[in-house]
Write an enzyme that holds these catalytic residues in place. Structure first.
Site, PDB file in Angstrom:
ATOM      1  N   ARG A 187       1.091  -0.922   0.603  1.00  0.00           N
ATOM      2  CA  ARG A 187       0.399   0.340   0.856  1.00  0.00           C
ATOM      3  C   ARG A 187      -0.950   0.127   1.550  1.00  0.00           C
ATOM      4  NH1 ARG A 187       4.792   0.831   0.103  1.00  0.00           N
ATOM      5  NH2 ARG A 187       5.917   2.087  -1.412  1.00  0.00           N
ATOM      6  N   SER A 211       4.690   9.901  -4.357  1.00  0.00           N
ATOM      7  CA  SER A 211       4.269   9.099  -5.506  1.00  0.00           C
ATOM      8  C   SER A 211       2.750   9.141  -5.630  1.00  0.00           C
ATOM      9  CB  SER A 211       4.720   7.641  -5.337  1.00  0.00           C
ATOM     10  OG  SER A 211       6.123   7.565  -5.340  1.00  0.00           O
ATOM     11  N   GLU A 235      -2.594   6.544  -5.272  1.00  0.00           N
ATOM     12  CA  GLU A 235      -2.124   6.276  -3.913  1.00  0.00           C
ATOM     13  C   GLU A 235      -2.518   7.380  -2.946  1.00  0.00           C
ATOM     14  OE1 GLU A 235       2.320   6.043  -2.078  1.00  0.00           O
ATOM     15  OE2 GLU A 235       1.901   4.623  -3.669  1.00  0.00           O
TER      16      GLU A 235
END
Length: 303
Positions: A178, A228, A298
């Site tokens: 990420r 998410s 995130e």
């Protein structure tokens, strides 16, 4: 700021670039949350971006780059400064060679997946169903089901903050879980080249359909969200930890921990940014208290 925004608007007029003042950001995020941006820029050509980035910098106007808004949460007060949207207007996709595809940053990730499938090129199946733009997927090195953008990415072309065109290759992209170089370098992603493998279109389609089915069964796609909410902690899964702590259905305002997938915080009605942030903090606190593991968010917060 008002005078500076007016000057940026005048620059847009000179360049023939569409812009909107006080644009509600809830219209441009998958969470359907967010107050107005002072100015919302919609360039159609790279040369417009190359002129606008240094001009905003010269005026000291904060400038946020946005794809499809699928991994962001915008403040209820909105965004002070400019938002530059790399939209579907910059969405060209073409096959460059037997195993190479060019894709502009504004194309949808699913659009790229379908193009590759139609050309008999495999390797993007993992990305089918991930919302957002190709530029956004590169920015965060999006991934799912064992695949990541870094597995297929050859190079990325961008415009620097001072308006210059440049390209990054290989290790210079700094792709990890990420993360990419674009999270730090302030450059605007324009396009990318991908290395894929020749495969039967029907086989690729079957794999894509299977992953789409799994997503639909397991994820709360019927509600607005940013995907998410938390990164995967080392040696564990955020959704499993949240479920283990009995937090499914936990609610603050209209922000809710999904009953279907604990890793998702959804907008179950008219949730505010404040609702979502408070729920994220509550989940992190309870998971830490019960498991000793600190969850990392995130989703990017823009204000």
């Amino acid at each position: 700021m008002t005078g500076k925004i007016a000057r940026l608007a005048e620059k847009c007029k000179e360049l023939g670039c569409e812009y909107r003042l006080q644009e509600p950001m809830r219209l441009h995020t998958s969470f359907k949350i967010g107050g107005p941006a002072d100015i919302f820029l919609l360039p159609e050509r790279p040369e417009q971006i190359a002129a606008l980035l240094p001009f905003a910098q010269e005026l000291n106007i904060p400038l946020h780059l946005l794809g499809c808004g699928s991994n962001v949460l915008v403040s209820d007060a909105g965004i002070r400064g400019a938002v530059l949207a790399i939209s579907g207007r910059l969405s060209k996709i073409e096959r460059l060679s037997p195993q190479k595809i060019f894709c502009a940053a504004g194309a949808g990730l699913m659009q790229l997946c379908r193009f590759a499938q139609s050309e008999g090129l495999g390797g993007l199946e993992f990305a089918y169903g991930i919302p957002g733009s190709v530029g956004g997927a590169i920015f965060m090195n999006a991934g799912a089901y064992g695949g990541e953008m870094k597995d297929i990415l050859l190079s990325v072309s961008h415009i620097t903050a001072d308006g210059k065109l440049d390209t990054l290759y290989g290790d210079a992209l700094k792709l990890s879980y990420r993360h990419s170089a674009y999270m730090e370098n302030g450059c605007c992603i324009l396009s990318a080249e991908f290395a894929l493998q020749q495969a039967e279109p029907d086989t690729i389609r079957a794999q894509m359909d299977e992953l789409k089915k799994r997503r639909k069964e397991k994820q709360p796609l019927e509600y607005p969200s940013a995907g998410s909410t938390f990164k995967r902690p080392k040696g564990a899964y955020a959704s499993a930890l949240i479920d283990q702590c009995g937090l499914k259905g936990l609610r603050i305002g209209d922000a809710v921990v999904s009953e279907k997938h604990a890793g998702f915080i959804i907008n179950a009605g008219s949730a505010s940014c404040a609702d979502v942030c408070a729920l994220i903090d509550e989940v992190k606190q309870r998971v830490l208290s019960q498991t000793g593991i600190t969850l990392e968010c995130e989703v990017r917060l823009l204000s």
